[in-house]
Write a protein that holds these residues in place. Structure first.
Motif, PDB file in Angstrom:
ATOM      1  N   ALA B 349    -123.559  53.441 -17.602  1.00 29.85           N
ATOM      2  CA  ALA B 349    -122.217  53.928 -17.321  1.00 29.85           C
ATOM      3  C   ALA B 349    -121.722  54.701 -18.538  1.00 29.85           C
ATOM      4  CB  ALA B 349    -121.293  52.761 -17.005  1.00 29.85           C
ATOM      5  N   TYR B 350    -120.701  55.524 -18.337  1.00 31.04           N
ATOM      6  CA  TYR B 350    -120.223  56.395 -19.415  1.00 31.04           C
ATOM      7  C   TYR B 350    -118.702  56.372 -19.527  1.00 31.04           C
ATOM      8  CZ  TYR B 350    -124.952  58.182 -19.422  1.00 31.04           C
ATOM      9  OH  TYR B 350    -126.311  58.277 -19.506  1.00 31.04           O
ATOM     10  N   GLU B 378    -115.417  55.277 -12.076  1.00 32.34           N
ATOM     11  CA  GLU B 378    -115.030  53.868 -12.070  1.00 32.34           C
ATOM     12  C   GLU B 378    -113.527  53.742 -12.339  1.00 32.34           C
ATOM     13  OE1 GLU B 378    -116.885  50.660 -12.483  1.00 32.34           O
ATOM     14  OE2 GLU B 378    -114.951  49.683 -12.791  1.00 32.34           O
ATOM     15  N   THR B 398    -114.098  56.746 -16.802  1.00 33.08           N
ATOM     16  CA  THR B 398    -115.330  55.954 -16.928  1.00 33.08           C
ATOM     17  C   THR B 398    -116.081  56.063 -15.613  1.00 33.08           C
ATOM     18  OG1 THR B 398    -114.384  53.875 -16.156  1.00 33.08           O
ATOM     19  CG2 THR B 398    -114.197  54.337 -18.515  1.00 33.08           C
ATOM     20  N   THR B 399    -117.410  56.043 -15.732  1.00 37.94           N
ATOM     21  CA  THR B 399    -118.240  56.246 -14.542  1.00 37.94           C
ATOM     22  C   THR B 399    -118.971  54.962 -14.172  1.00 37.94           C
ATOM     23  OG1 THR B 399    -120.367  56.742 -15.583  1.00 37.94           O
ATOM     24  CG2 THR B 399    -118.744  58.535 -15.502  1.00 37.94           C
ATOM     25  N   HIS B 400    -119.457  54.917 -12.953  1.00 37.95           N
ATOM     26  CA  HIS B 400    -120.428  53.892 -12.576  1.00 37.95           C
ATOM     27  C   HIS B 400    -121.782  54.265 -13.189  1.00 37.95           C
ATOM     28  CE1 HIS B 400    -117.994  51.495  -9.894  1.00 37.95           C
ATOM     29  NE2 HIS B 400    -117.492  52.604  -9.356  1.00 37.95           N
ATOM     30  N   VAL B 401    -122.771  53.404 -13.004  1.00 33.86           N
ATOM     31  CA  VAL B 401    -124.102  53.671 -13.557  1.00 33.86           C
ATOM     32  C   VAL B 401    -124.672  54.948 -12.943  1.00 33.86           C
ATOM     33  CG1 VAL B 401    -126.478  52.833 -13.644  1.00 33.86           C
ATOM     34  CG2 VAL B 401    -124.575  51.271 -14.089  1.00 33.86           C
ATOM     35  N   THR B 402    -125.170  55.805 -13.797  1.00 35.48           N
ATOM     36  CA  THR B 402    -125.746  57.065 -13.332  1.00 35.48           C
ATOM     37  C   THR B 402    -126.865  57.458 -14.292  1.00 35.48           C
ATOM     38  OG1 THR B 402    -125.206  59.330 -12.691  1.00 35.48           O
ATOM     39  CG2 THR B 402    -124.144  58.491 -14.667  1.00 35.48           C
ATOM     40  N   ARG B 428    -121.527  55.922 -24.384  1.00 40.43           N
ATOM     41  CA  ARG B 428    -122.197  55.106 -23.356  1.00 40.43           C
ATOM     42  C   ARG B 428    -121.571  53.711 -23.280  1.00 40.43           C
ATOM     43  NH1 ARG B 428    -125.329  58.172 -26.080  1.00 40.43           N
ATOM     44  NH2 ARG B 428    -126.328  59.888 -24.965  1.00 40.43           N
ATOM     45  N   ASP B 431    -123.825  47.308 -20.558  1.00 44.04           N
ATOM     46  CA  ASP B 431    -123.617  46.131 -19.729  1.00 44.04           C
ATOM     47  C   ASP B 431    -124.280  44.938 -20.442  1.00 44.04           C
ATOM     48  OD1 ASP B 431    -123.249  44.410 -17.619  1.00 44.04           O
ATOM     49  OD2 ASP B 431    -125.047  45.109 -16.561  1.00 44.04           O
TER      50      ASP B 431
END
Lengths: 432, 432
Positions: B349-350, B378, B398-402, B428, B431
């Motif tokens: 995620a970022y 996210e 913020t992003t989900h996992v990509t 980055r 998790d």
């Protein structure tokens, strides 16, 4: 590739079966890392038919664990039967007498008979490994014997019992009381039906006695460990601790004092900012303060098949590599005979909770008792007036550093006050 | 008591002098713990007259460190000169060629030439110890080689540079900006006059390359480490991280992925609740996730005379005990040639911070760029309207996992937007 090291596993319970599983799954990896295969030749179990969720093909099953201790085709016996005497001890002593290395997870046995058994192993030139006996998967015995070996240990302390840490963590998070949380922990399998070994601090004391022996190069002295459990800790104490920016943890502590080595296991108030304060749930942690390295801390799972098997295998690898050491680092004959310091000589700060009748004069009586013993107050917490039908209110006092003997004398006088409606709760405050 | 092990110390800087001090102060203790004395026979220093605050009586002083590497009365050379080539390398290689054991704190040298030097040591049957090269006093190399040896390492990550951790901690506590805190750290001696080695992540990458080699049994691959430093982290990012219940730490991470071993050093957002999030100031910590042991973490001081001397002496004790191992656990010829996974294949995620002109439509353009690369959002943080004269506002997404490659394509498009007034900041999210 050299000859395999031939292993016999006495006991196929959770840890024994976990060890077989690890050795099977990582057979190739371990052979590469050791320069020789680790081969399970035989194992013993009371019920040889039971399904343990692990492949036992090619492993000779004995019903008598002693057969492993005398088998000519076994180089190292893993004792994971448990119990502080009886068959576990017999297996270990027989194996050593026959020139076999021994790896054990048995803290109770080593806490009581560790010095004797270590001397036997040394006399026979075999390795006695017990990484799995303390703090599960955390390689703390190796850290003391090897990684931190250049230090004089000033103090060590740890969360050594996952059951207690789980209960205290849950009490804090839920606001519930000890008995209530214990009952749940028993349902979840985190606490035994008879929980006293864990919640009364005995298990932690076994582990502390072993850590102290390794860190200070002295014979295991379980009898010298002062022990209190967590039954007395109330939901109220957990709340007051929060108000004092502290958490309550069951710690095992050992340190050098002017009166000798002090060993204690009891609930402690620790500052929230101390790294060990954040170690929650079933996790264990051990902090070691060395004169050169300074503060270190090691954290991980303290129990369970996987972590304990990881520790057993670390010892088996040391055996396979031929990396032997005296069990307590120093040769048995050279272990220090330094005295232990009794709890009465302990110096520290204290948290004292009193349930008192909400009447004028009660605080004056309590503080007079402390004053007469030269115990100086750090803070006092009291919130509002009595609300319950019993007309009592909690009063919390914290003290500056004082000697335990003085605190005990003051406490005895306070406990006799007519205004007191329950036994006072005394919890030591640790300066971490 | 066996013969002493005879030590030559190449370099009498902070670490060299600290090592002499430790060996002198604990001479008796160490002889007891090793079964033989550890004796400093000789040392080398450019200026033989300088007072180093340590008693050098009885120690032969050489001006040429190479004299130690060839001296017939030395069994083990401690290389604490530093530098990734030149005299340090010469000393080590000459000592090994002459059949001497080597203990070094030189991460830069081993990160670049570790595999070659390890093979030389193995061919000569001597020990190459480098506990002091990674995370100062924390015995993490020993933990991976011994205590956790039964595990396949799923992931490891650590705070490997105390300077960066001190700067990030101080930024968080004070709200000040990077340049400002760095200047203070330089005054306090926590950062070098030329700080790039630390703040650009290179030092951490050296250490990560060594940890990865030990944990995964593959040749040291410093070139395969993706590196970003902490210069780009702003006071704003630290505040936004807090709002996201995270902290920003410079981590070194290695893990197994389907594309090979991934090695990265860069600032990370980590949840406040992760144990490593609370490791502050100049402390280091390394977390290791093993398939059997589960989560473990090791914490301590990552630099300084005492902690580093503690690690050097741990290696000297292993030499004295004759506990040799291949440098990277597995024999040099058997090290895995598994590929490294490039950063473009990283999945995670970022956190993205943009300084944008406060105009309608800007968020639409940014989110369209992300959508077109299948990067899913996210959360988004934006507070109020522009207040400064430059009419810009920070926007955090913020992003989900990509996959990193997709994120980079989206970022390139975003960076080209006219509304953007500064280079976007990408951090980055881990998790843990």
């Amino acid at each position: 590739m050299s000859q395999p090291i031939r292993i016999g596993i006495a006991g196929l319970g959770t840890v024994g079966a976990g060890t077989v599983k690890l050795l099977r799954e990582h057979a190739e990896l371990l052979a590469l890392r050791c320069g020789r295969p680790l081969q399970v030749v035989a194992a013993s179990a009371r019920d040889r038919k039971k399904d343990r969720g692990v492949d036992l093909a090619g492993i000779r099953l004995e019903s008598d664990p002693l057969a492993l201790a005398t088998a000519p085709d076994i180089d190292v016996v893993v004792e994971v039967i448990g119990g502080s005497d009886g068959v576990a001890r017999q297996v270990i002593e027989t194996a050593i007498a026959g020139g076999k290395h021994v790896v054990t997870a048995n803290k109770a046995l080593l806490a009581l008979h560790g010095s004797t058994i270590a001397a036997q192993a040394e006399a026979k030139g075999v390795i006695l490994g017990f990484e799995a006996a303390v703090a599960g998967g955390i390689p703390i015995i190796k850290a003391l014997r090897e990684g931190l070996v250049g230090n004089r240990v000033k103090r060590l302390y740890g969360i050594l019992n996952g059951t207690c840490n789980y209960i205290l963590t849950t009490m804090r998070e839920s606001g519930r009381d000890f008995a209530d949380v214990l009952a749940d922990a028993q349902k979840l399998g985190y606490a035994e039906a008879d929980p006293s070994f864990d919640v009364d601090g005995i298990d932690a004391a076994h582990k502390l006695a072993l850590l102290t022996a390794v860190a200070y190069g002295r014979p295991v002295d379980f009898a010298g460990v002062y022990v209190e459990g967590i039954r007395k800790v109330g939901a109220l104490d957990i709340r007051f601790a929060e108000e004092l920016d502290c958490r309550i943890k069951l710690l095992g502590l050992a340190r050098e004092t002017e009166h000798g080595i002090e060993q204690r296991v009891h609930p402690c108030l620790v500052p929230k900012t101390a790294p060990i304060a954040s170690v929650d749930g079933v996790f264990n942690a051990v902090a070691v303060e060395g004169d050169f390295v300074g503060q270190t801390m090691f954290e991980g799972r303290g129990a369970g098949a996987g972590p304990t098997a990881s520790a057993v295998v670390a010892d088996l690898v040391a055996v396979a590599r031929g990396h032997g050491l005296p069990a307590f680092v120093v040769p048995a004959a050279r272990l220090a005979s330094s005295p232990g310091s009794p709890i009465e000589r302990h110096r520290g700060a204290y948290y004292l909770r009193l349930m008192v009748l909400d009447r004028p004069g009660v605080i004056a009586d309590v503080t007079a008792a402390l004053r007469d013993e030269q115990v100086s107050l750090e803070s006092m917490l009291q919130h509002g007036r009595a609300r319950g039908p019993d007309d009592t209110v909690p009063v919390v006092l914290t003290t500056h550093v004082t000697e335990e003997a003085a605190m005990r004398r003051a406490l005895q006088r306070i406990a006799g006050l007519a205004m007191l409606r329950e036994k006072p709760i005394l919890i030591r405050i640790e300066d971490l």
